[in-house]
Design a protein around this motif. Structure first.
Motif, PDB file in Angstrom:
ATOM      1  N   TYR A 168      -5.416  -1.340   0.443  1.00  0.00           N
ATOM      2  CA  TYR A 168      -4.110  -0.773   0.784  1.00  0.00           C
ATOM      3  C   TYR A 168      -4.203   0.749   0.766  1.00  0.00           C
ATOM      4  CZ  TYR A 168      -2.364  -5.490  -0.090  1.00  0.00           C
ATOM      5  OH  TYR A 168      -2.152  -6.850  -0.043  1.00  0.00           O
ATOM      6  N   ILE A 169      -3.498   1.387   1.695  1.00  0.00           N
ATOM      7  CA  ILE A 169      -3.441   2.849   1.736  1.00  0.00           C
ATOM      8  C   ILE A 169      -1.990   3.271   1.544  1.00  0.00           C
ATOM      9  CG2 ILE A 169      -3.715   4.904   3.168  1.00  0.00           C
ATOM     10  CD1 ILE A 169      -6.095   3.547   4.498  1.00  0.00           C
ATOM     11  N   ILE A 170      -1.730   4.048   0.499  1.00  0.00           N
ATOM     12  CA  ILE A 170      -0.371   4.520   0.227  1.00  0.00           C
ATOM     13  C   ILE A 170      -0.201   5.881   0.879  1.00  0.00           C
ATOM     14  CG2 ILE A 170       1.268   5.174  -1.566  1.00  0.00           C
ATOM     15  CD1 ILE A 170      -0.112   3.174  -3.404  1.00  0.00           C
ATOM     16  N   SER A 171       0.597   5.927   1.930  1.00  0.00           N
ATOM     17  CA  SER A 171       0.807   7.154   2.685  1.00  0.00           C
ATOM     18  C   SER A 171       2.294   7.468   2.779  1.00  0.00           C
ATOM     19  CB  SER A 171       0.191   7.009   4.088  1.00  0.00           C
ATOM     20  OG  SER A 171       0.211   8.242   4.764  1.00  0.00           O
ATOM     21  N   THR A 172       2.973   7.327   1.659  1.00  0.00           N
ATOM     22  CA  THR A 172       4.400   7.619   1.551  1.00  0.00           C
ATOM     23  C   THR A 172       4.577   8.996   0.914  1.00  0.00           C
ATOM     24  OG1 THR A 172       4.394   6.485  -0.577  1.00  0.00           O
ATOM     25  CG2 THR A 172       5.011   5.180   1.357  1.00  0.00           C
ATOM     26  N   PRO A 173       5.809   9.524   0.820  1.00  0.00           N
ATOM     27  CA  PRO A 173       6.012  10.816   0.138  1.00  0.00           C
ATOM     28  C   PRO A 173       5.448  10.801  -1.278  1.00  0.00           C
ATOM     29  CG  PRO A 173       7.975  10.220   1.378  1.00  0.00           C
ATOM     30  CD  PRO A 173       7.050   9.035   1.454  1.00  0.00           C
ATOM     31  N   ALA A 174       4.927  11.941  -1.707  1.00  0.00           N
ATOM     32  CA  ALA A 174       4.221  12.028  -2.990  1.00  0.00           C
ATOM     33  C   ALA A 174       5.059  11.551  -4.166  1.00  0.00           C
ATOM     34  CB  ALA A 174       3.763  13.471  -3.225  1.00  0.00           C
ATOM     35  N   ILE A 175       6.360  11.762  -4.116  1.00  0.00           N
ATOM     36  CA  ILE A 175       7.220  11.373  -5.229  1.00  0.00           C
ATOM     37  C   ILE A 175       7.240   9.858  -5.433  1.00  0.00           C
ATOM     38  CG2 ILE A 175       9.354  11.164  -3.887  1.00  0.00           C
ATOM     39  CD1 ILE A 175      10.775  12.572  -6.254  1.00  0.00           C
TER      40      ILE A 175
END
Length: 319
Positions: free
Chosen positions: A65-72
């Motif tokens: 899985y690659i998490i590419s959401t806003p850093a928060i």
């Protein structure tokens, strides 16, 4: 590659992950909440699965899985993926708080998975070439390293220029030097928005006398992405903002044998390097090392070190 990767978040950078993974035949699914983006993805990639939640995507048992959401959001989403025992790559920064980053590192170890952080420039062929040259002794002893990342660029309102640009260079310093700084001194200036620095300088001191600095600004008349590495026998510069002759080796140093510094001004030569895109190399590495519990490049421990340096320097910048 015969691996199936799910991208969590199809925003600005997430779309690049999606496109690149598709080109590598490793795109399996995407998690996205925006209905317009979902429809666009369905039209462009009809063969992949689309999910409205991370919980649903985890049930599909992708290889990674690659998490590419806003850093928060990184911390909460990453916890769910890690606790499910899934391999993942978390976009930079790993987290915004040190204790959150430390918690993720502990969870990765507890669940015995592979976790990387998306410091994509560590996979830039020129940066990899520089590291190899230093390890080979081509510049003698590393003495000083500095980076300028400057532009009259996109000014953000939700984060300052240090958090926006400096993570790239901190990660590169960690990759090249291989140790954390013993002393950090940082300051910044806010001209455009009160309380949001648009220009910062961070000085770093390491063991054995090695020093460096990072200068970032989005209030600059021209674009400059330059890394300079100074050794006891020679120097290297990499200017990514140029179209050609970006990586150079300088046969320049000072001879102190007589007690008086004598300049040795030797030739300058251009160094060739692979032109492959860093993101493609990063994702190839991630896919090919899914079963490796602690990859050598951009592992989660490296990501934690970057967050610690970011937080410490930023605390000084804002005082």
């Amino acid at each position: 590659m015969n691996k199936s990767i799910c991208v969590v978040g199809a925003g600005y950078w997430g779309k690049n992950h999606i496109k690149t993974l598709h080109g590598l035949n490793s795109l399996g699914g995407v998690v996205e909440l925006n209905e317009n983006i979902i429809q666009s993805l369905a039209n462009e990639y009809p063969e992949i699965q689309l999910h409205g939640s991370i919980e649903d995507a985890i049930l599909q048992n992708y290889d990674g899985y690659i998490i590419s959401t806003p850093a928060i959001t990184h911390y909460e989403i990453a916890k769910k993926v890690i606790k499910a025992g899934k391999n993942l790559l978390i976009e930079k920064p790993l987290a915004l708080l040190v204790h959150e980053a430390e918690d993720l590192v502990a969870l990765v170890k507890e669940n015995d998975i592979n976790a990387m952080v998306g410091h994509v420039l560590l996979f830039h062929p020129a940066i990899m070439k520089i590291k190899k040259m230093i390890e080979n002794g081509d510049i003698g002893d590393l003495q000083y390293i500095y980076s300028n990342r400057l532009n009259l660029g996109k000014v953000r309102t939700e984060e300052n220029v240090f958090w926006s640009l400096a993570p790239h260079d901190i990660a590169i310093f960690q990759y090249i030097i291989g140790s954390i700084p013993e002393k950090i001194s940082a300051n910044g200036s806010s001209f455009l928005q009160k309380g949001i620095p648009d220009s910062t300088i961070t000085q770093l001191e390491y063991k054995n006398g090695l020093k460096g600095h990072i200068f970032v600004s989005w209030l600059h008349p021209f674009k400059e992405h330059r890394l300079v590495v100074i050794g006891s026998e020679a120097m290297i510069s990499f200017e990514d903002s140029l179209d050609e002759n970006r990586l150079k080796y300088y046969s320049k140093k000072f001879n102190l044998e007589s007690g008086i510094p004598e300049k040795i001004d030797g030739p300058v030569r251009t160094i060739s390097f692979d032109k492959k895109m860093p993101l493609e190399m990063e994702l190839e590495y991630f896919v090919n090392h899914l079963e490796e519990k602690k990859p050598k490049v951009a592992n989660i421990q490296n990501g934690l070190e970057v967050v610690k340096i970011l937080v410490e320097a930023n605390s000084q910048i804002l005082t």
